[in-house]
Scaffold this active site. Structure first.
Site, short mmCIF file in Angstrom:
data_model
loop_
_atom_site.label_atom_id
_atom_site.label_comp_id
_atom_site.label_asym_id
_atom_site.label_seq_id
_atom_site.Cartn_x
_atom_site.Cartn_y
_atom_site.Cartn_z
N ILE A 13 47.01 43.44 41.31
CA ILE A 13 47.24 42.13 40.69
C ILE A 13 46.25 42.07 39.54
O ILE A 13 45.03 41.97 39.76
CB ILE A 13 47.00 40.97 41.68
N ARG B 197 37.92 41.49 42.11
CA ARG B 197 36.56 42.06 41.98
C ARG B 197 36.40 42.84 40.68
O ARG B 197 37.36 43.41 40.15
CB ARG B 197 36.22 42.91 43.21
N GLY C 251 38.13 44.36 37.75
CA GLY C 251 38.71 43.18 37.10
C GLY C 251 40.16 43.02 37.51
O GLY C 251 41.06 42.89 36.67
N HIS C 252 40.41 43.08 38.83
CA HIS C 252 41.76 42.90 39.38
C HIS C 252 41.63 42.72 40.89
O HIS C 252 40.54 42.86 41.45
CB HIS C 252 42.66 44.10 39.04
N ALA C 253 42.76 42.43 41.52
CA ALA C 253 42.81 42.35 42.99
C ALA C 253 43.87 43.34 43.47
O ALA C 253 44.60 43.92 42.66
CB ALA C 253 43.18 40.93 43.42
#
Ligand code: TYD
Length: 130
Positions: free
Chosen positions: A121, A96, A49-51
């Protein structure tokens, strides 16, 4: 446009048990700097749950199954991973997350960077502005 894709790994079939291996810069398009794994995931939980700004990765289901949902800012794709002889290559700059973990699933992540919180991020709006 960047896209994630499955990478087939060598599979040495043997009646004594199969064997698969990975070499950095050969089977994955980066030097492997870190390996981590996610396990004992309770039913219904979501990981990721981040990039990342720099990190590329290959995600493999070593055991059991789970889904990886990747978003390049334009297109969202879902990959169901359930075999240990292929992995999902996630290029830099993808949002993702991983969900739908089966009981006793084991997710292996090969990363192109060492851990650095500055590379994350975690805000979706910030990701969309990149
Ligand atoms: P994080 O990557 O945020 O997990 P998820 O992507 O599933 O949300 O990592 C969770 C915690 O673990 C966070 O505090 C940072 C720490 N961590 C490390 O110290 N080293 C690592 O290699 C990783 C992947 C995480």
């Amino acid at each position: 446009m960047k896209s994630a894709h499955l990478i087939n790994l060598p599979k040495i079939v043997d009646p004594r048990g199969n064997l698969t291996f990975i070499e950095g810069n050969h089977h994955v398009p980066f030097d492997i700097k870190r390996v981590y794994w996610i396990y004992d995931v309770p039913g219904g939980e979501i990981r990721g749950g981040h990039a990342f700004k720099e990190q590329q990765e290959l995600i493999i289901s070593l055991s059991g199954s789970f889904d990886v949902v990747v978003d390049n800012g334009t297109t969202i794709q879902k990959f169901s991973l359930n075999r240990s002889y292929y992995g999902l290559y996630v290029p830099v700059g993808m949002w993702r997350h991983m969900d739908n973990f089966s009981t006793n699933s084991l997710a292996l992540v090969l990363a192109s960077t060492v851990y650095n919180e500055e590379d994350y991020i975690r805000d979706y709006e910030e990701f969309r502005k990149k």
